[in-house]
Design a protein around this motif. Structure first.
Motif, PDB file in Angstrom:
ATOM      1  N   MET A   1       0.585  -1.102  -0.417  1.00 42.82           N
ATOM      2  CA  MET A   1      -0.039  -0.347  -0.034  1.00 42.82           C
ATOM      3  C   MET A   1       0.893   1.348   0.079  1.00 42.82           C
ATOM      4  N   ALA A   2       1.822   1.423   0.285  1.00 42.40           N
ATOM      5  CA  ALA A   2       3.682   2.761   0.701  1.00 42.40           C
ATOM      6  C   ALA A   2       2.870   3.418  -0.813  1.00 42.40           C
ATOM      7  N   SER A   3       3.164   3.336  -1.795  1.00 44.29           N
ATOM      8  CA  SER A   3       3.281   4.192  -2.831  1.00 44.29           C
ATOM      9  C   SER A   3       1.369   4.380  -2.961  1.00 44.29           C
ATOM     10  N   ASN A   4       0.448   4.005  -2.427  1.00 46.06           N
ATOM     11  CA  ASN A   4      -1.084   4.860  -2.665  1.00 46.06           C
ATOM     12  C   ASN A   4      -1.479   5.072  -1.350  1.00 46.06           C
ATOM     13  N   LEU A   5      -1.247   4.736  -0.569  1.00 47.41           N
ATOM     14  CA  LEU A   5      -1.772   5.844   1.381  1.00 47.41           C
ATOM     15  C   LEU A   5      -0.475   5.741   1.603  1.00 47.41           C
ATOM     16  N   ASN A   6      -0.340   7.600   1.502  1.00 44.00           N
ATOM     17  CA  ASN A   6       0.465   8.081   2.543  1.00 44.00           C
ATOM     18  C   ASN A   6       0.463   7.458   3.814  1.00 44.00           C
ATOM     19  N   GLU A   7       1.268   8.487   4.504  1.00 47.88           N
ATOM     20  CA  GLU A   7       1.391   8.126   6.180  1.00 47.88           C
ATOM     21  C   GLU A   7       0.923   8.951   6.744  1.00 47.88           C
ATOM     22  N   GLY A   8       0.053   8.406   7.808  1.00 48.38           N
ATOM     23  CA  GLY A   8      -0.199  10.009   8.600  1.00 48.38           C
ATOM     24  C   GLY A   8      -1.580  10.954   7.691  1.00 48.38           C
ATOM     25  N   CYS A   9      -2.222  10.678   6.621  1.00 51.04           N
ATOM     26  CA  CYS A   9      -2.975  11.657   6.316  1.00 51.04           C
ATOM     27  C   CYS A   9      -4.231  10.787   5.320  1.00 51.04           C
ATOM     28  N   GLU A  10      -4.381   9.814   5.523  1.00 47.22           N
ATOM     29  CA  GLU A  10      -5.301   9.022   4.862  1.00 47.22           C
ATOM     30  C   GLU A  10      -6.263   8.530   5.898  1.00 47.22           C
ATOM     31  N   ILE A  11      -7.954   8.900   5.166  1.00 52.79           N
ATOM     32  CA  ILE A  11      -9.149   8.539   5.758  1.00 52.79           C
ATOM     33  C   ILE A  11      -9.148   7.522   5.070  1.00 52.79           C
ATOM     34  N   LEU A  12      -9.662   6.161   5.970  1.00 53.34           N
ATOM     35  CA  LEU A  12     -10.060   5.352   5.502  1.00 53.34           C
ATOM     36  C   LEU A  12     -11.799   4.476   6.387  1.00 53.34           C
ATOM     37  N   ILE A  13     -12.429   4.144   5.405  1.00 57.82           N
ATOM     38  CA  ILE A  13     -13.752   3.634   5.746  1.00 57.82           C
ATOM     39  C   ILE A  13     -13.932   2.313   6.321  1.00 57.82           C
ATOM     40  N   THR A  14     -14.428   2.141   6.993  1.00 56.35           N
ATOM     41  CA  THR A  14     -14.021   1.021   8.259  1.00 56.35           C
ATOM     42  C   THR A  14     -15.144   0.313   8.786  1.00 56.35           C
ATOM     43  N   PRO A  15     -16.419  -0.054   7.442  1.00 55.23           N
ATOM     44  CA  PRO A  15     -17.758  -1.173   7.606  1.00 55.23           C
ATOM     45  C   PRO A  15     -17.444  -2.039   7.796  1.00 55.23           C
ATOM     46  N   LEU A  16     -16.486  -2.981   7.825  1.00 54.79           N
ATOM     47  CA  LEU A  16     -16.821  -4.610   7.848  1.00 54.79           C
ATOM     48  C   LEU A  16     -16.561  -4.705   9.068  1.00 54.79           C
ATOM     49  N   PRO A  17     -17.225  -5.618   9.791  1.00 58.04           N
ATOM     50  CA  PRO A  17     -17.183  -5.818  11.898  1.00 58.04           C
ATOM     51  C   PRO A  17     -15.548  -6.002  12.357  1.00 58.04           C
ATOM     52  N   LEU A  18     -14.559  -5.049  13.611  1.00 59.16           N
ATOM     53  CA  LEU A  18     -13.339  -5.490  12.952  1.00 59.16           C
ATOM     54  C   LEU A  18     -13.266  -6.793  14.505  1.00 59.16           C
ATOM     55  N   TYR A  19     -14.114  -7.255  14.601  1.00 64.34           N
ATOM     56  CA  TYR A  19     -13.869  -8.786  14.934  1.00 64.34           C
ATOM     57  C   TYR A  19     -13.449  -9.758  13.883  1.00 64.34           C
ATOM     58  N   HIS A  20     -13.734  -9.635  12.404  1.00 64.43           N
ATOM     59  CA  HIS A  20     -13.700 -10.414  11.924  1.00 64.43           C
ATOM     60  C   HIS A  20     -12.188 -10.108  11.460  1.00 64.43           C
ATOM     61  N   ILE A  21     -11.668 -10.998  11.286  1.00 63.66           N
ATOM     62  CA  ILE A  21      -9.804 -11.177  11.490  1.00 63.66           C
ATOM     63  C   ILE A  21      -9.538  -9.890   9.963  1.00 63.66           C
ATOM     64  N   TYR A  22     -10.131 -10.102   8.808  1.00 65.28           N
ATOM     65  CA  TYR A  22      -9.634  -8.876   8.137  1.00 65.28           C
ATOM     66  C   TYR A  22      -9.874  -7.395   7.735  1.00 65.28           C
ATOM     67  N   ALA A  23     -10.515  -7.404   8.757  1.00 64.23           N
ATOM     68  CA  ALA A  23     -11.063  -5.537   9.114  1.00 64.23           C
ATOM     69  C   ALA A  23      -9.689  -5.670  10.749  1.00 64.23           C
ATOM     70  N   PHE A  24      -9.554  -6.637  11.391  1.00 65.00           N
ATOM     71  CA  PHE A  24      -9.314  -6.591  12.473  1.00 65.00           C
ATOM     72  C   PHE A  24      -7.435  -5.729  12.175  1.00 65.00           C
ATOM     73  N   THR A  25      -7.126  -6.767  10.901  1.00 63.51           N
ATOM     74  CA  THR A  25      -5.728  -7.168  10.314  1.00 63.51           C
ATOM     75  C   THR A  25      -4.945  -5.877   9.709  1.00 63.51           C
ATOM     76  N   PHE A  26      -6.387  -5.375   8.973  1.00 66.38           N
ATOM     77  CA  PHE A  26      -6.242  -4.020   7.915  1.00 66.38           C
ATOM     78  C   PHE A  26      -5.955  -2.780   9.024  1.00 66.38           C
ATOM     79  N   HIS A  27      -7.540  -2.682   9.036  1.00 64.85           N
ATOM     80  CA  HIS A  27      -7.582  -1.042  10.174  1.00 64.85           C
ATOM     81  C   HIS A  27      -7.132  -1.094  11.616  1.00 64.85           C
TER      82      HIS A  27
END
Length: 565
Positions: A243-269
């Motif tokens: 993601m480094a070339s597309n998501l800059n550190e400290g300035c991106e806004i990510l929408i998080t609709p998937l549940p954080l208790y699910h491993i996909y959202a947990f690890t990513f977000h």
């Protein structure tokens, strides 16, 4: 062949390898990020934003409470049963800082499912939302849970708004059934008691378990995948590399609709985005599309993480189609197969192509992904850095490019094993660290991979694994059921829907309503069947094993679709 083949398949600027030992544990990543990005927003929900500095302070208060007001010790398990609210990251990071092992628990679980998971994990503590505390009231006495912390949705909001939100949920919407847990402690009391108190920062070994993430694996028996600090740190770094070339550190806004208790959202977000200091906007209830779209309208979001079901629903919403997508540059899909029509529609509506990946709970979860620079829709991309993939035949012999076989994965993100289930671990992991995924795949000449078939019996409903064994175990407890089988059938909205077949005992008449009522009482909503068919007999092998595949083939034939090979 494997290593040499993959090393030159990454786009320019993306390294083929990461150093999974760059950080000794999750605590080290959290501390560094919360210092580097102290004033940057970390999580937002219901109009309230926590900065990384505030997240560290609050998680420290939670950790201090656990250490000074309970008898919990490093290595003990704490079940976290929360939706996407600000309390979730506070609790998870606080528990990890105290040296506890997090057991992610679906807030929609029934009492039966909670009891199994708590007992299997040996959880000694539980943090739950007040909305499901009435279930905890009945479950906790049957488990080893000694400490219960209850929170309400608005507990981290400013005082006036907190009172308003919690009152509306409890008294107007009546979403908090009465419960009696006399020993339970309120979340805000926990934070108050721990505030300003010293934390004995845990310093676990990289190979110590950080999270028990429950999955049915390929057998349907709920098992805890042991994800170590090294597993999760590695997957953070692998996500960052891609993601480094597309998501800059400290300035991106990510929408998080998937549940954080699910491993996909947990690890990513909670993990990968924490590493690079980005901002996660938590959507507590993505099923409420009007409310979700209203929330999205408030943000100039640059990233969106979802799955096929959600992409379809949003693109069919007129208000969503009218949003400003000018900042959106990354859309990630996982959890279920991405349909070509959904990908095309999303790009037409938002102007942003969907980047599909692949993973399992057992791989922390990301194993492969489409590099954003070169997306091939219909594939699961290439292995993330420091990861090898291969396909094998039924005898375990490695197959060549273009040949169809079972996908196997090897890398630093592959789980340590299943909690207290060595036999199940040995079935999935070989002595060399190769994980058998149970999915049938093809590796193309360019390194991109395609999944061409599915785990034999697993049903995938809106990104959630549903295992026929579990459903059938519940069905047979309904008086009058002689035989039963559960399969997945194609469904436009959820990818697959559940259909069950039942043979009633002689002289017994069962109805669909009876079956549905029984299932609703015993399994989470997404596991409840959509269709019920009563039969006089089910197809079986010569030793009496029910042939689910024949049932699926029959259903596909009715729909005019190709049978499963």
């Amino acid at each position: 062949m494997i290593e040499n083949f993959w090393k030159d398949k990454y786009p320019a600027g993306i390294a083929a390898h990461i150093n999974p030992d760059e950080y000794p544990n999750i605590q080290a990543v959290l501390k560094q990020s919360c210092q580097r990005f102290a004033d940057k927003p970390a999580f937002s929900n219901l109009g309230k934003t926590l900065t990384y500095g505030q997240l560290y302070e609050l998680s420290g208060a939670f950790a201090a409470y656990l250490q000074q007001h309970t008898d919990l010790q490093p290595g003990d398990r704490i079940a976290v049963q929360l939706p996407n609210v600000l309390q979730y990251p506070v609790v998870v990071f606080g528990a990890i800082r105290a040296g506890l092992i997090v057991v992610n628990t679906n807030p929609l679980y029934t009492a039966r499912e909670m009891e199994h998971q708590f007992n299997d994990s040996g959880a000694k503590a539980l943090v739950c939302l007040a909305n499901m505390a009435h279930l905890a009231q009945h479950v906790v006495p049957k488990t080893s849970v000694k400490h219960v912390i209850v929170t309400q949705v608005g507990d981290l909001l400013p005082p006036v708004k907190r009172l308003l939100v919690n009152s509306v949920i409890k008294y107007v919407k009546k979403m908090v059934p009465a419960y009696h847990l006399p020993s339970a402690v309120k979340f805000n009391d926990v934070i108050a008691k721990g505030h300003g108190q010293p934390v004995r920062e845990a310093n676990p070994d990289a190979n110590d378990v950080a999270v028990l993430q429950y999955t049915g694996g390929t057998t349907g028996v709920a098992k805890g995948a042991m994800l170590t600090h090294r597993n999760l740190v590695a997957n953070m770094l692998q996500c960052k590399a891609l993601m480094a070339s597309n998501l800059n550190e400290g300035c991106e806004i990510l929408i998080t609709p998937l549940p954080l208790y699910h491993i996909y959202a947990f690890t990513f977000h909670c993990m990968a985005m924490m590493l690079i200091g980005n901002h996660n906007v938590l959507i507590s209830n993505p099923r409420d599309l009007p409310a979700m779209v209203k929330e999205l309208s408030k943000w100039k979001f640059s990233g969106f993480v979802g799955l096929n079901t959600l992409f379809v629903a949003l693109c069919n919403n007129a208000d969503f189609r009218n949003l400003d997508f000018s900042a959106l540059k990354v859309t990630l899909s996982g959890g279920m197969a991405l349909q070509l029509a959904a990908a095309d529609r999303w790009k037409a509506v938002t102007g942003c192509a969907i980047c599909e990946g692949y993973g399992m709970t057992e791989t922390s979860p990301v194993a492969s992904v489409n590099p954003i620079q070169n997306i091939q829709v219909g594939t699961i991309g290439i292995p993330v850095p420091s990861t090898q993939c291969r396909v094998v035949d039924d005898s375990g012999r490695e197959l060549g490019l273009g040949e169809t076989g079972e996908l196997c994965v090897k890398g630093p993100q592959v789980m340590k094993g299943y909690w207290q289930r060595q036999e199940a671990t040995d079935e999935m992991l070989d002595a060399d660290g190769w994980l058998k995924t149970g999915d049938i795949a093809v590796i193309q000449d360019d390194g991109y991979m395609r999944i061409v078939d599915r785990k034999k019996d697993m049903i995938l409903v809106s990104g959630f694994n549903v295992y026929p064994n579990e459903l059938e175990d519940v069905l047979v407890t309904l008086p009058g059921v002689l035989q039963c089988a559960a399969i997945g059938i194609p469904d436009e909205k959820s990818g697959e829907a559940i259909k069950v077949f039942i043979v009633a005992r002689p002289g017994v008449t069962l109805t669909k309503d009876q079956v549905m009522e029984h299932m609703r009482a015993n399994v989470t909503g997404y596991k409840v069947p959509r269709a019920v068919e009563f039969r006089e007999a089910l197809p079986t092998t010569n030793v009496g094993k029910i042939l689910r595949r024949e049932l699926r083939d029959e259903e596909l034939k009715k729909l005019g679709l190709k049978k499963i090979a």
